[in-house]
Each structure stands twice: as structure tokens, then as C-alpha cells.
Motif scaffolding. Sequence first.
Motif, PDB file in Angstrom:
ATOM      1  N   GLU A   1     -21.627  23.904  -6.794  1.00 42.94           N
ATOM      2  CA  GLU A   1     -22.263  24.079  -8.264  1.00 42.94           C
ATOM      3  C   GLU A   1     -21.770  22.936  -8.925  1.00 42.94           C
ATOM      4  OE1 GLU A   1     -23.998  26.444  -9.974  1.00 42.94           O
ATOM      5  OE2 GLU A   1     -24.689  26.794  -7.648  1.00 42.94           O
TER       6      GLU A   1
ATOM      7  N   ARG B   1     -23.669  19.975  -9.845  1.00 45.39           N
ATOM      8  CA  ARG B   1     -24.826  20.073 -10.916  1.00 45.39           C
ATOM      9  C   ARG B   1     -24.181  19.758 -12.343  1.00 45.39           C
ATOM     10  NH1 ARG B   1     -26.139  25.810 -10.809  1.00 45.39           N
ATOM     11  NH2 ARG B   1     -27.413  25.093 -12.501  1.00 45.39           N
ATOM     12  N   LEU B   2     -22.858  19.556 -12.465  1.00 39.33           N
ATOM     13  CA  LEU B   2     -22.281  19.553 -13.699  1.00 39.33           C
ATOM     14  C   LEU B   2     -22.303  17.899 -14.148  1.00 39.33           C
ATOM     15  CD1 LEU B   2     -18.941  21.606 -13.696  1.00 39.33           C
ATOM     16  CD2 LEU B   2     -20.803  21.921 -15.354  1.00 39.33           C
ATOM     17  N   LYS B   3     -22.401  18.079 -15.457  1.00 37.67           N
ATOM     18  CA  LYS B   3     -22.551  16.373 -15.835  1.00 37.67           C
ATOM     19  C   LYS B   3     -21.155  15.824 -15.809  1.00 37.67           C
ATOM     20  CE  LYS B   3     -26.783  16.451 -18.659  1.00 37.67           C
ATOM     21  NZ  LYS B   3     -27.189  17.882 -18.625  1.00 37.67           N
TER      22      LYS B   3
ATOM     23  N   THR C   1     -18.698  30.324  -9.241  1.00 37.68           N
ATOM     24  CA  THR C   1     -19.174  29.529 -10.443  1.00 37.68           C
ATOM     25  C   THR C   1     -18.195  29.250 -11.367  1.00 37.68           C
ATOM     26  OG1 THR C   1     -21.473  29.794  -9.826  1.00 37.68           O
ATOM     27  CG2 THR C   1     -21.016  29.263 -12.097  1.00 37.68           C
ATOM     28  N   ASP C   2     -17.371  30.450 -11.978  1.00 35.90           N
ATOM     29  CA  ASP C   2     -16.453  30.417 -12.935  1.00 35.90           C
ATOM     30  C   ASP C   2     -15.278  29.736 -12.163  1.00 35.90           C
ATOM     31  OD1 ASP C   2     -16.927  32.075 -14.992  1.00 35.90           O
ATOM     32  OD2 ASP C   2     -16.513  33.965 -13.732  1.00 35.90           O
TER      33      ASP C   2
ATOM     34  N   THR D   1     -13.223  22.298 -16.182  1.00 32.99           N
ATOM     35  CA  THR D   1     -12.764  22.213 -17.587  1.00 32.99           C
ATOM     36  C   THR D   1     -11.422  22.608 -17.691  1.00 32.99           C
ATOM     37  OG1 THR D   1     -13.338  24.495 -17.737  1.00 32.99           O
ATOM     38  CG2 THR D   1     -15.167  22.797 -18.148  1.00 32.99           C
TER      39      THR D   1
ATOM     40  N   ASN E   1     -23.257  34.500 -14.451  1.00 35.50           N
ATOM     41  CA  ASN E   1     -23.050  33.117 -13.875  1.00 35.50           C
ATOM     42  C   ASN E   1     -24.300  32.379 -13.106  1.00 35.50           C
ATOM     43  OD1 ASN E   1     -20.811  32.772 -15.524  1.00 35.50           O
ATOM     44  ND2 ASN E   1     -19.394  33.075 -13.797  1.00 35.50           N
TER      45      ASN E   1
ATOM     46  N   LEU F   1     -23.937  29.710 -16.096  1.00 34.44           N
ATOM     47  CA  LEU F   1     -22.838  29.064 -16.676  1.00 34.44           C
ATOM     48  C   LEU F   1     -22.737  27.456 -16.496  1.00 34.44           C
ATOM     49  CD1 LEU F   1     -19.896  29.751 -18.032  1.00 34.44           C
ATOM     50  CD2 LEU F   1     -18.958  29.466 -15.621  1.00 34.44           C
ATOM     51  N   ILE F   2     -23.287  27.052 -15.422  1.00 31.21           N
ATOM     52  CA  ILE F   2     -23.225  25.506 -15.197  1.00 31.21           C
ATOM     53  C   ILE F   2     -24.145  24.629 -16.220  1.00 31.21           C
ATOM     54  CG2 ILE F   2     -23.768  23.618 -13.751  1.00 31.21           C
ATOM     55  CD1 ILE F   2     -21.241  25.295 -12.687  1.00 31.21           C
ATOM     56  N   ASN F   3     -25.176  25.200 -16.448  1.00 30.01           N
ATOM     57  CA  ASN F   3     -26.127  24.634 -17.463  1.00 30.01           C
ATOM     58  C   ASN F   3     -25.550  24.845 -18.957  1.00 30.01           C
ATOM     59  OD1 ASN F   3     -27.961  24.268 -15.495  1.00 30.01           O
ATOM     60  ND2 ASN F   3     -29.184  25.894 -15.645  1.00 30.01           N
TER      61      ASN F   3
ATOM     62  N   ILE G   1     -22.288  24.998 -19.702  1.00 27.19           N
ATOM     63  CA  ILE G   1     -21.146  24.030 -19.935  1.00 27.19           C
ATOM     64  C   ILE G   1     -21.779  22.604 -19.959  1.00 27.19           C
ATOM     65  CG2 ILE G   1     -19.355  22.899 -18.369  1.00 27.19           C
ATOM     66  CD1 ILE G   1     -18.681  25.673 -17.422  1.00 27.19           C
ATOM     67  N   ASN G   2     -22.887  22.086 -19.422  1.00 24.37           N
ATOM     68  CA  ASN G   2     -23.473  20.838 -19.413  1.00 24.37           C
ATOM     69  C   ASN G   2     -23.892  20.769 -20.873  1.00 24.37           C
ATOM     70  OD1 ASN G   2     -22.956  19.856 -16.889  1.00 24.37           O
ATOM     71  ND2 ASN G   2     -25.035  20.548 -16.206  1.00 24.37           N
TER      72      ASN G   2
END
Lengths: 421, 165
Positions: free
Chosen positions: A45, A48-50, A142-143, A150, B97, B154-156, B158-159
Motif C-alpha cells: 500500500e 501507492r503513497l506520494k 492500510t492504517d 505520516t 480503508n 485511505l491511501i488516496n 492521504i495522497n
Amino acid sequence: MGMTMTQKILAAHANLPEVKAGQLIEANLDLVLANDITGPVAIHEIQRLKKKTVFDKDKIALVPDHFTPNKDIKSAEHCKCVREFAKEHDITNYFEIGEMGIEHALLPEKGLIVAGETCIGADSHTCTYGALGAFSTGVGSTDMGAGMITGKAWFKVPAAIKFILTGEPKEWVSGKDVILHIIGMIGVDGALYKSMEFVGAGIKNLTMDDRFTIANMAIEAGAKNGIFPVDDLTISYMKEHGAKPYTIYEADEDAEYEQIITINLSELEPTVAFPHLPENTKTVKEAGEVRIDQVVIGSCTNGRIGDLRIAAKVLEGRKVAKGMRAIVFPATQAIYLQAIEEGLIQTFIKAGCVVSTPTCGPCLGGHMGILAAGERAASTTNRNFVGRMGHVESEVYLCSPAVAAASAVTGKISEPSELFS
Amino acid sequence: MKSHGIVHKYGDNVDTDVIIPARYLNSSDPKELAKKCMEDIDKEFVNRVNLGDIMVANKNFGCGSSREHAPIAIKASGISCVIAETFARIFYRNAINIGLPIIECKEAARDIDAGNEVEIDFDSGIITNLTKGTSYQGQAFPEFMQKIMKADGLINYINEQLEAV
């Protein structure tokens, strides 16, 4: 309106003067945990984060403990995924098998979590650290992945149930009996979405190992967390294990509780949870004739040194029943070593038990003690759902280390006192 | 957004061990997990389920282990929504999520039977039982969770937050 102990910790970590039950907040995290099952999903996951850098390489713990030592090729690849992530991000607290343990015994032992801190872990038994007066709770991958990046997590501030513990447990009654009794009383959803806050004069009669066991199984009543006040015993435990700075939070006098339940510890009996829910509790006296094939002593619930000492006390000079498979899992390498030094391992082996390296293996039906159809286990683990330890037609009876050890000797669910009369 | 399908019905305390047994957790591939979904409680589920179908259960759905593989397996099996009287909290968070729609509705959970044809309108929270000709009002999500779901997980979300900074 006053706040519960949990609400105070959450308010402080959300930089708010006060929070109320039901309020949605974003809290700063002091520790984020993953294992070899939940880690790879989170790592996937994160791709996929920026933002791909972790919030603090010292505040993440990666513990491959479920299918380790690697049970098959797929597990090996999962572990490799976690290992490579740890290397890439220079994660301080990554534990390879020689220095590891079952995560919820290992983290407090290493002093990675202390009173007043917040922790999320991608493992439901992360609520264990409430024994130290921390707010800790299980989440999904995911959390947890988002938390690693973060350093924050969103929470709905929980309402609470207060458990006032009084009195002193009888001989052979331990934390496991206390929490099984409570789950039997309120049910597997009795504390759904809520905190379980333990208070009262009886707490001084519970060892740290007892408290870890009780907090560990708060999830089995559906709770968001379980939490104990910080006393001299907690402080000495923390000093012994790393001496990280800690903060003591106490519930306000006028804190609101949805329910207040008083439990006199001296009235409790050795307790067992029948299949297939932790709430199906009976005292061992009420259990009747339940023949068993396997005993498991260990896990994040009951694999600490105090647990092993009790089991060894029962097994000392005795033999497990003919045909019994008794498996002992010290929860960490340090506990294993201490058990060797104290002679406990010799006691187990002489009694006819096998002793395993620390692993979650049998607890979740992964490896190291899987049950066939029709077989029954008495186990110090935390869940007895359908198929939890193996075949869907196998059965798991949850109990304390004392009851598990006594049952290994007699071949049926038994009270230790039967062997000492 | 609407979903429409046939109901697969379960009882109280459906735990994540029966949704996806631990022996299959050495994979995190949704397609692989979907093949084993519900195996320990309903062996025929994987053969019976069609894309868009709906799962209905009673109390405390998804209790136990925090494994995200459970909602992933359900979503990958084709289920478009889970309706339950209550959900275990970790499962509830995980479902949101990863973008598996879930609705808490005591009345629907108790009244809907296996095999009923059901339609769900996510904007209004109204659940319609086309077989029985009845409807039920499901619980609306808090605004914050709606934002996560609108972002498709959630990932999107947060993005989006990271971009806004």
C-alpha cells in the motif's frame, strides 16, 4: 466533563485540551508495529503513497513472528519483503529470529513502549501494552502503513467500561482466568468500540505478566483497548526494560463510564473457554470430562516467564499423559534463555513436552502444532474460533498455563489442585 | 452509487479466521484470497457468489484478528457490500480503508434472508429488499469516513491531503 485514562492519552496526542467519546481525532503515534503477515500488505500500500519516507525510523517495529522460522516458500518471501523494507528505510527495530520474540511480549521487553504513549499495530493483540498504561490498539495493514509514513492515525474517541478489581486471586488463579471470566460475563462484543479500564485495590495483587495477559485479550471482548493504571510495579518494570521517559495519565474523578463492573478476584476459579468462542466460559470444575490430544503453553497471551514458571511448577516431577502432545513456546529469546537458566526447560523436557523457538505458529493455525479433524487442544492462546488451530472439526479450549499443564498430565481439562491434593 | 445482488446470509460473530483462514495468509494476492473466502464456514460460497452479491450478517461481523486479508478476500470474491447489525471495529476500519462498502442496519440484518434480492443506495443509506418488498434505513457514515470512501480508500485520501499541503 472529566476524561477517562484513555481519553487523556488521546487528547494529549491530538494536542487538544479535551476530547469526548464519539469525537473523531487525529493522534500522533509513538510506535507503529507490523509483522510478517500484515507487513507485506502495508508495504504494498505504501508504494501507492506520494510520500514514501517513514515518519521516524526509530518509532517503527517490524517483527516477523507469525510464520517464522519461515514455514514455506511463500512465508519466506513475505519475510524477505519485510526484511528488505527494514533495510531500505534503515528501520532501527527490525528483529531477525535470533533476537526476536512474539511481538507483544518483545516490544515491552525491549522497552519500546511505555506508559502514556500511543501505539498502533497491524495485529489485533497490540492492545497488550495497555498493561503499561499506554494507549495501544490493533489496526489493519492500510492504517498501519499510513501510520508508518505520516506518524498519525485517526480515531473515534472511545467510551469506556470501568472494571473495579478487588481482592487477591486464589492459588492457581491468574490473569488468564480474570480475562476469561470477564469475556464470559460481557461477551465477545461486550466492549465493542470501547475502552476497558481496569482500576481498584486488586490490581496490586496482579503481576505484570497477569496484566499483559488481561490487556492482551481486551480485543476478545471487542474492545478498542484495555488499560491499567501505572503503579510502582509498572514503573519498576519500565526501568528494568530500557528506562525510556514515560508519562503517567490518570482518569479524572468525574470521568464518564458507560458501565461499571466490580470483580472480586478472590472469588474467581480456574476458568476455561469452550469452543468456538472465548465467551463460552465455564469454571474447570464445571467443565466435566473433556479429553484432550494436545496442550499448547505460550503465545503473546501466556508465553512470559511467569507463565512458564507456573506451568513448570505443575509439571515438575510429573509426566504428560500417554499420547499427549504438549508444546511449550517461550514468547521471546530472552524468556527462553531465562527459562533455561531457571531449569524450567529441563522440567518441561523431562515431563515429555517439546519446547519450541518463539513463534505465533499454532495459535493461529499457521504451523508447529496443527490439529487434525476431531482433535482437541487445551491452549493458553487467545482464540478458539472454528478452525483456528487447524481442521474445522478440531476444537480449542482456552485456559491458563496452570490449567494447561495440569491437563497435559491428566489428559483431560483439569485443575492443578487435583495434582497437589 | 448503488449496489444490487443476491444475499449470502450469516449469523453472529463471523470472525476473520473463518472469512480467510490463517493457513492462506502466506499470500496477499486478492485473487488467491478470494478463492478461499468463507471456506471454513461456507464451503460453497465461492461457487455460489456472483459479482455484485451482498453479504448479510448479524452481530459483531469481522471480529478477531486484524487481518486486512478478510475484507480484501470478500471484496475480491465479488461482494459489493456487507450489511450487519454491528461490525468489529478493526474490520470496520479496514473495510473503509480498502473500499469495501459496509452498512450497519439492525432491521435489515434481522429481516433479510439468504437468497433475497437486495438493492442498496449508498447516498441515502436505504436498503431495499426486492424479494420481500420491504425497505430499511441503514446508518449514514460520519462525514470524515465519507471523505475516505469518496477518495476510494485511505491511501488516496492521504495522497489528497499531501497534495493540499
